[in-house]
Write an enzyme that holds these catalytic residues in place. Structure first.
Site, PDB file in Angstrom:
ATOM      1  N   GLY A  46     -34.863  37.662  -6.130  1.00 45.69           N
ATOM      2  CA  GLY A  46     -36.133  37.036  -6.466  1.00 45.69           C
ATOM      3  C   GLY A  46     -37.044  38.043  -7.132  1.00 45.69           C
ATOM      4  N   GLN A  51     -45.073  41.543  -9.522  1.00 42.23           N
ATOM      5  CA  GLN A  51     -44.282  42.774  -9.474  1.00 42.23           C
ATOM      6  C   GLN A  51     -44.039  43.386 -10.849  1.00 42.23           C
ATOM      7  OE1 GLN A  51     -41.216  40.742  -6.898  1.00 42.23           O
ATOM      8  NE2 GLN A  51     -41.050  42.821  -6.081  1.00 42.23           N
ATOM      9  N   CYS A  91     -37.286  44.493  -0.591  1.00 45.20           N
ATOM     10  CA  CYS A  91     -38.195  44.161  -1.681  1.00 45.20           C
ATOM     11  C   CYS A  91     -38.001  45.183  -2.791  1.00 45.20           C
ATOM     12  CB  CYS A  91     -39.638  44.189  -1.182  1.00 45.20           C
ATOM     13  SG  CYS A  91     -40.842  43.787  -2.469  1.00 45.20           S
ATOM     14  N   LEU A  92     -37.927  44.699  -4.016  1.00 48.49           N
ATOM     15  CA  LEU A  92     -37.708  45.602  -5.145  1.00 48.49           C
ATOM     16  C   LEU A  92     -38.878  46.569  -5.334  1.00 48.49           C
ATOM     17  CD1 LEU A  92     -36.130  43.050  -7.648  1.00 48.49           C
ATOM     18  CD2 LEU A  92     -34.950  44.846  -6.335  1.00 48.49           C
ATOM     19  N   HIS A 133     -41.296  34.883   0.447  1.00 48.05           N
ATOM     20  CA  HIS A 133     -41.515  36.298   0.100  1.00 48.05           C
ATOM     21  C   HIS A 133     -42.177  36.402  -1.281  1.00 48.05           C
ATOM     22  CE1 HIS A 133     -39.887  40.626  -0.110  1.00 48.05           C
ATOM     23  NE2 HIS A 133     -40.226  40.377  -1.361  1.00 48.05           N
ATOM     24  N   GLU A 134     -41.671  35.622  -2.249  1.00 46.32           N
ATOM     25  CA  GLU A 134     -42.226  35.679  -3.622  1.00 46.32           C
ATOM     26  C   GLU A 134     -43.630  35.072  -3.674  1.00 46.32           C
ATOM     27  OE1 GLU A 134     -40.573  37.592  -5.164  1.00 46.32           O
ATOM     28  OE2 GLU A 134     -38.593  37.319  -4.320  1.00 46.32           O
ATOM     29  N   HIS A 137     -46.163  37.599  -2.714  1.00 46.91           N
ATOM     30  CA  HIS A 137     -46.495  38.538  -3.800  1.00 46.91           C
ATOM     31  C   HIS A 137     -47.610  37.975  -4.690  1.00 46.91           C
ATOM     32  CE1 HIS A 137     -43.651  41.843  -3.489  1.00 46.91           C
ATOM     33  NE2 HIS A 137     -42.596  41.053  -3.471  1.00 46.91           N
TER      34      HIS A 137
HETATM   35  O1  GNR Z   1     -33.877  41.119  -3.776  1.00 48.54           O
HETATM   36  C1  GNR Z   1     -34.521  40.753  -2.778  1.00 48.54           C
HETATM   37  N1  GNR Z   1     -33.873  40.467  -1.633  1.00 48.54           N
HETATM   38  C2  GNR Z   1     -34.464  39.866  -0.531  1.00 48.54           C
HETATM   39  C3  GNR Z   1     -33.753  39.825   0.660  1.00 48.54           C
HETATM   40  C4  GNR Z   1     -34.277  39.219   1.764  1.00 48.54           C
HETATM   41  C5  GNR Z   1     -35.522  38.617   1.697  1.00 48.54           C
HETATM   42  C6  GNR Z   1     -36.244  38.642   0.524  1.00 48.54           C
HETATM   43  C7  GNR Z   1     -35.720  39.265  -0.591  1.00 48.54           C
HETATM   44  S1  GNR Z   1     -36.630  39.268  -2.069  1.00 48.54           S
HETATM   45  C8  GNR Z   1     -35.991  40.691  -2.851  1.00 48.54           C
HETATM   46  C9  GNR Z   1     -36.517  40.809  -4.264  1.00 48.54           C
HETATM   47  C10 GNR Z   1     -38.020  40.989  -4.248  1.00 48.54           C
HETATM   48  O2  GNR Z   1     -38.579  42.005  -3.946  1.00 48.54           O
HETATM   49  N2  GNR Z   1     -38.731  39.947  -4.538  1.00 48.54           N
HETATM   50  O3  GNR Z   1     -40.058  40.017  -4.494  1.00 48.54           O
HETATM   51 NI    NI Z   2     -40.548  41.557  -3.061  1.00 45.61          NI
END
Ligand code: GNR
Ligand code: NI
Length: 167
Positions: A46, A51, A91-92, A133-134, A137
């Protein structure tokens, strides 16, 4: 297509709140394509516009292993949720560290596609976790905000260690 730079914690721009998308033009389509390319290259499942330093309510997802199920959600809204689950998240913007976060287990979401067409989806499991999660952000929230002060401190120390190791 172009790969974009991903902001990393503690960049203050990760705390900005995104604005609703009102113009569904070729620039928006290009941004969505670039975000997908950036997400696949990372690799991640995601990516939120926040980001990549764009303050628009836009996120991309693909939880398939084959990178052939891209999803683009513009102006997403949670309509309904059920239950809770705990999932280990990464999270990236926090490369190399992971933590358990409690999320809603099932969600119903309304969003627009890249052409502005409204749609609804119901989902659970990893995709539901990832959408939440997204969406965080997009309002300047990151997964470590859910951790206790002690757990957060330990995770951020680990992040520093990972960075020293990486480069
Ligand atoms: O790549 C991602 N893996 C992930 C794994 C478990 C829960 C959420 C994520 S999102 C993350 C990519 C990211 O940072 N998206 O904002
Ligand atoms: Ni993230």
């Amino acid at each position: 297509m172009a790969k974009l730079d991903i902001l990393e914690f503690p960049d203050p721009r990760l705390r900005l709140t995104a604005q609703a998308v009102e113009t569904f033009d070729s620039d928006l389509k290009q941004l969505a394509d670039d975000m997908l390319e950036t997400m696949y290259a990372a690799p991640g499942i995601g990516l939120a516009a926040t980001q990549v330093n764009v303050q628009k309510r836009l996120l991309v997802l693909d939880i398939s292993e084959t990178h052939d199920a891209p999803l683009v959600l513009v102006n997403p809204e949670l309509l309904e949720t059920r239950g809770t689950e705990v999932c280990q998240e990464g999270c990236l913007s926090f490369p190399g560290v992971f933590a358990d976060v409690q999320r809603k287990d099932w969600i119903r979401v309304k969003a627009q596609d890249v052409t502005g067409k409204t749609f609804e989806m119901e989902t659970d499991g990893l995709l539901a976790v990832c959408i939440q999660h997204e969406m965080d952000h997009l309002v300047g929230k990151v997964f470590v905000d859910y951790l206790s002060p002690l757990k957060r401190t330990l995770l951020l120390r680990k992040l520093e260690k990972q960075r020293r190791k990486a480069g």
